[in-house]
Design a protein around this motif. Structure first.
Motif, PDB file in Angstrom:
ATOM      1  N   ARG A   1       0.828  -1.205   0.000  1.00  0.00           N
ATOM      2  CA  ARG A   1       0.000   0.000   0.000  1.00  0.00           C
ATOM      3  C   ARG A   1       0.864   1.258   0.000  1.00  0.00           C
ATOM      4  NH1 ARG A   1      -0.882   2.643   4.792  1.00  0.00           N
ATOM      5  NH2 ARG A   1       0.088   1.720   6.621  1.00  0.00           N
ATOM      6  N   TRP A   2       0.253   2.374  -0.337  1.00  0.00           N
ATOM      7  CA  TRP A   2       0.932   3.657  -0.324  1.00  0.00           C
ATOM      8  C   TRP A   2       1.074   4.137   1.114  1.00  0.00           C
ATOM      9  CZ3 TRP A   2       2.939   5.737  -4.676  1.00  0.00           C
ATOM     10  CH2 TRP A   2       2.502   5.220  -5.888  1.00  0.00           C
TER      11      TRP A   2
ATOM     12  N   SER B   1       2.078   7.243   3.945  1.00  0.00           N
ATOM     13  CA  SER B   1       2.044   8.692   4.122  1.00  0.00           C
ATOM     14  C   SER B   1       3.418   9.204   4.555  1.00  0.00           C
ATOM     15  CB  SER B   1       1.008   9.054   5.195  1.00  0.00           C
ATOM     16  OG  SER B   1       1.459   8.585   6.460  1.00  0.00           O
TER      17      SER B   1
ATOM     18  N   HIS C   1      -1.283  15.645  -0.855  1.00  0.00           N
ATOM     19  CA  HIS C   1      -0.516  14.754   0.011  1.00  0.00           C
ATOM     20  C   HIS C   1       0.583  14.019  -0.749  1.00  0.00           C
ATOM     21  CE1 HIS C   1      -3.541  15.350   3.111  1.00  0.00           C
ATOM     22  NE2 HIS C   1      -4.442  15.197   2.156  1.00  0.00           N
ATOM     23  N   TRP C   2       1.673  13.748  -0.056  1.00  0.00           N
ATOM     24  CA  TRP C   2       2.741  12.922  -0.594  1.00  0.00           C
ATOM     25  C   TRP C   2       2.500  11.474  -0.188  1.00  0.00           C
ATOM     26  CZ3 TRP C   2       6.360  14.227  -4.019  1.00  0.00           C
ATOM     27  CH2 TRP C   2       6.619  15.580  -4.213  1.00  0.00           C
ATOM     28  N   LYS C   3       2.718  10.556  -1.122  1.00  0.00           N
ATOM     29  CA  LYS C   3       2.577   9.127  -0.854  1.00  0.00           C
ATOM     30  C   LYS C   3       3.831   8.410  -1.348  1.00  0.00           C
ATOM     31  CE  LYS C   3      -1.553   9.371   0.849  1.00  0.00           C
ATOM     32  NZ  LYS C   3      -1.868   8.978   2.195  1.00  0.00           N
TER      33      LYS C   3
ATOM     34  N   LYS D   1       5.894   4.445  -1.988  1.00  0.00           N
ATOM     35  CA  LYS D   1       5.942   2.994  -2.080  1.00  0.00           C
ATOM     36  C   LYS D   1       7.194   2.557  -1.335  1.00  0.00           C
ATOM     37  CE  LYS D   1       2.482   1.484  -4.524  1.00  0.00           C
ATOM     38  NZ  LYS D   1       1.573   0.479  -4.014  1.00  0.00           N
TER      39      LYS D   1
END
Length: 72
Positions: free
Chosen positions: A13-14, A16, A50-52, A54
């Protein structure tokens, strides 16, 4: 089988800024500094405001020396 699938989905999942900072054991301010620095070029993706991240991309970046102190 469902438990293994659920774990794999969580791993993929991504994350935060707060989660990636905790994962790397740094402050969120450090993550933002790496994102804003052309020479660091932390692998992040802007999703709306927002920044995400991996996890595997960040792991590769760290292994390549992207988070090393004093790197320019």
């Amino acid at each position: 089988m469902e438990c293994q699938l659920g774990s794999r989905l969580l791993e993929d999942r991504w994350l935060s800024v707060k989660e990636i900072a905790k994962y790397l054991d740094v402050r969120t301010e450090t993550v933002y500094r790496w994102l804003g620095s052309e020479d660091k070029s932390m692998p992040g993706h802007k999703v709306g405001r927002h920044w995400k991240f991996k996890k595997d991309e960040v792991d590769q970046w760290v292994k390549a020396g992207g988070a090393a102190e004093g790197v320019k």
